[in-house]
Design a protein around this motif. Sequence first.
Motif, short mmCIF file in Angstrom:
data_model
loop_
_atom_site.label_atom_id
_atom_site.label_comp_id
_atom_site.label_asym_id
_atom_site.label_seq_id
_atom_site.Cartn_x
_atom_site.Cartn_y
_atom_site.Cartn_z
N TYR A 1 0.85 -1.19 0.00
CA TYR A 1 0.00 0.00 0.00
C TYR A 1 0.88 1.24 0.00
O TYR A 1 2.06 1.20 0.37
CB TYR A 1 -0.97 0.01 1.19
CG TYR A 1 -0.35 0.24 2.54
CD1 TYR A 1 -0.17 1.54 3.05
CD2 TYR A 1 0.05 -0.83 3.34
CE1 TYR A 1 0.39 1.75 4.30
CE2 TYR A 1 0.60 -0.62 4.59
CZ TYR A 1 0.77 0.67 5.07
OH TYR A 1 1.32 0.88 6.30
N SER B 1 0.89 5.40 1.22
CA SER B 1 0.25 6.32 2.15
C SER B 1 0.97 7.66 2.14
O SER B 1 2.11 7.78 1.66
CB SER B 1 0.27 5.73 3.56
OG SER B 1 1.61 5.50 3.98
N PHE C 1 -4.65 6.63 3.35
CA PHE C 1 -4.42 5.35 2.67
C PHE C 1 -4.75 5.60 1.21
O PHE C 1 -5.90 5.73 0.82
CB PHE C 1 -5.35 4.29 3.28
CG PHE C 1 -5.37 2.97 2.56
CD1 PHE C 1 -4.29 2.51 1.83
CD2 PHE C 1 -6.49 2.16 2.64
CE1 PHE C 1 -4.32 1.29 1.17
CE2 PHE C 1 -6.54 0.93 2.00
CZ PHE C 1 -5.45 0.50 1.26
N VAL D 1 -2.25 -0.20 7.78
CA VAL D 1 -2.59 1.19 7.50
C VAL D 1 -3.01 1.90 8.78
O VAL D 1 -2.53 3.01 9.11
CB VAL D 1 -3.72 1.25 6.45
CG1 VAL D 1 -4.36 2.64 6.40
CG2 VAL D 1 -3.19 0.86 5.07
#
Length: 333
Positions: free
Chosen positions: A231, A233, A242, A265
């Motif tokens: 991910y 961020s 996020f 997250v």
Amino acid sequence: MTLEINKVLKSLDLPEEWDGLAVDYFQTREFLDHTEKYNPCKQRYYTLFQNGTFMAGTIVYTLKLDLFTYLSIPSPFRMNILGIPCSVSSGGIVGNFKLFPDLIDYIKSQEKGLLLALNLDSNPLFPNAAMGRTLPGIVMENRFQSWESYMQSLRANYRRRIIRLSRPFSGINLKRKECSKFNDEMHQQYLEVLKHSKGKLETLSQKFFQNLPSNFNLTAYYDQEILLGWYISTVYNKKYYFFLGGIDYELNNRFNTYLNILFGVLKEGIEKKASIIDLGQTAEIPKIRLGGKVIEKFMLGYHSNLLLRNLLKAGKGMLEYSATVPEVHVFKK
């Protein structure tokens, strides 16, 4: 009162006051400049001055998208979108929302065809326009000093659920990288997530991710050398975002990858002492089970052709997001 509205073709030519009116990072000139370079879709901007003072502005871009995306019906249609040229929950208007009708009236006179305004924070009533709900945002107000204090604040069944779902990730390697390290395998996982998404907009290129501004962070999870998911961020004005992520769907059930990415997250947002943790749109149920709150978002549809405008209003129910999210009580009283 004197109003002046201008069209601007490049984000770096916007008034310097623009960033001061931006609520979210994705509305800033820096990020908009990035989208112009790596996701060009005829971006243009409208600025409104009141008595010589910059008061509000909008972002408009053009794409061909499925008109009935929430019904999963292939319906490609060229449209002018008032929003961020990237799949985020931020809206495409900055500044005084009370001046939005003046901006919309002017934009309607300039942009021919279908105009779709996304992710509006309230539901303004416009004559001759179709109004409805779009995907809600999910955010959490962060009042926790650490992950441990967050876990202790949960009701027992929700705390046990996180502990149980986290077990397959106990031996997983977490690696934080610069976004320049974003590779082809990660991009393929992003494309897989996009295929499963119920609110698909644009498809972003590998270069878009690799060249994100330096305030973005890439977090990747590995089972030895196997990439399970990742991910991206960022933080802006004490708000943690996020941004986007990807997963290996073949291994998702074995490792609970998506849910563990959400845990990661949330943990990172708490560790960074953010006031607000923005969990984005989609996957509402798992996010509210972590303590997220639903923030309703709205859309406006308008067509310059009278017949199509009336059809748009009549078919509003086919365009808008109709799902409802049940209320849950995650935290102890």
